[in-house]
Design an enzyme around this catalytic site. Sequence first.
Site, PDB file in Angstrom:
ATOM      1  N   ARG A 205       0.385  -1.226   0.069  1.00  0.00           N
ATOM      2  CA  ARG A 205      -0.197   0.249  -0.222  1.00  0.00           C
ATOM      3  C   ARG A 205       0.661   1.738  -0.008  1.00  0.00           C
ATOM      4  NH1 ARG A 205      -2.485  -3.571   3.528  1.00  0.00           N
ATOM      5  NH2 ARG A 205      -4.190  -3.754   3.385  1.00  0.00           N
ATOM      6  N   HIS A 313      -3.162   3.263  -5.713  1.00  0.00           N
ATOM      7  CA  HIS A 313      -3.322   2.853  -5.706  1.00  0.00           C
ATOM      8  C   HIS A 313      -3.503   1.269  -6.231  1.00  0.00           C
ATOM      9  CE1 HIS A 313      -5.339   0.461  -2.131  1.00  0.00           C
ATOM     10  NE2 HIS A 313      -6.175   0.087  -2.668  1.00  0.00           N
ATOM     11  N   ARG A 316      -1.519  -1.229  -6.935  1.00  0.00           N
ATOM     12  CA  ARG A 316      -1.320  -2.697  -6.080  1.00  0.00           C
ATOM     13  C   ARG A 316      -2.392  -3.811  -7.024  1.00  0.00           C
ATOM     14  NH1 ARG A 316      -1.548  -3.965  -0.334  1.00  0.00           N
ATOM     15  NH2 ARG A 316      -3.851  -4.745   0.730  1.00  0.00           N
ATOM     16  N   HIS A 339      -3.702  -9.104   4.410  1.00  0.00           N
ATOM     17  CA  HIS A 339      -4.903  -8.996   4.735  1.00  0.00           C
ATOM     18  C   HIS A 339      -5.608  -9.851   5.908  1.00  0.00           C
ATOM     19  CE1 HIS A 339      -7.335  -6.368   1.762  1.00  0.00           C
ATOM     20  NE2 HIS A 339      -6.585  -6.569   1.134  1.00  0.00           N
ATOM     21  N   TYR A 348      -8.950 -11.427  -6.049  1.00  0.00           N
ATOM     22  CA  TYR A 348      -8.579 -11.754  -6.830  1.00  0.00           C
ATOM     23  C   TYR A 348      -8.336 -12.929  -7.872  1.00  0.00           C
ATOM     24  CZ  TYR A 348      -6.739  -7.508  -5.926  1.00  0.00           C
ATOM     25  OH  TYR A 348      -7.180  -5.943  -5.633  1.00  0.00           O
TER      26      TYR A 348
END
Length: 381
Positions: A205, A313, A316, A339, A348
């Site tokens: 991030r 962002h 990412r 996460h 994803y």
Amino acid sequence: MANMKGRRRFGNVRKRASGRFQARYIGPDGIERTAPHTFETEKQAEKWLTIIESEIIKGDWTAPEAGEVQLDEYGRKWIAERKLQPRTRENYEDLFRLRIRPHLGKLALGAIKPQTIRSWRKTLLDGGTPEPQAVKAYSLLRAILNTAVKEDEIIRQNPCRIKGFDRYHTPERSVATVAQVYKLAEAMPPRFSALVLVAAFSGLRWGELAALRRCDVDLDAAVVRVPRKLAALRDRMEFGPPKSEAGNRSVTLPAAALVALRPHLKEHVGDEPQALVFTGEKGALLRGGNFGRAVKWTETVKAVGLPDGFHFHDLRHTGNNLAASTGASTRDLMHRMGHASMRAALIYQHANSERDREIAAGMDKRIARERPKARKRKKAG
């Protein structure tokens, strides 16, 4: 306590001079309370006491006066006392001040009903509040009132239980191709080129990248540690722990990121272990706004063929999609992305249709190999 006639085990009923009947009882907290109104008949008063007694037995009773606490006071105290990241606390304070307090702040907690919530949400949306902000405000209010129900036992039910109010449609974010990532990096001033490539190929991030120090980078092992983040608060920049425990992690970099990082460390980073890896033009802390102006982000993004509204962002997402395309497990993706829940990792994985096609092709090869064997066995039988 028995009533005046000695018949009741719980509470008592007496006749007032007006001819109406008054009901009283002692609550679980040892305090005697009187019904909020008198009753036309003794039977009605006794029925009311029976309901109160049932609530106490079932554990559903709350002190009537507890619900008179105003949301303004309770909500601000909830945010102040909650264990929150500094940036999250500021976001909650802004949401409460702008979206909740002006409309509901003066209401007693016990007076807030589902219909109140429906009207409040409609008022927000009709007044021009973007739906994502309305959803965030609703989710914050629900969390505050959950504490009022489950921990403080001020109210019996949370009025924020309306289906669909905690969700909104999120358009799928753009994902830059590898070629576009390199074009973007080449269009950057030299000190920011590696920042773009490491962001895209590590999945870190913005705040994690801005907080990286030389001591966090192990070029020989091709690993970066992520022990902290840098947050831009209202009046200061602040280093702090990652967003969650899962965010404190080590990430292995692909060779493409290392190729960019090696010369960057030599040319733009001090030799001391605590030297920041990525800084502004004059070596200052990396700020999103200053970075955007320095690299003319909007114009540069458009020049390399990326769509309007492409954010830093979004780089990412490129890294996370590349990781998912390798066949990484959900647990592997969760670790790499930092996460704590499976939700984002599953997104994803599901979005990676290319990998799914590879799996199907592999299945076809296996089927083709096994099918002749099955036919031979059938003939032999």
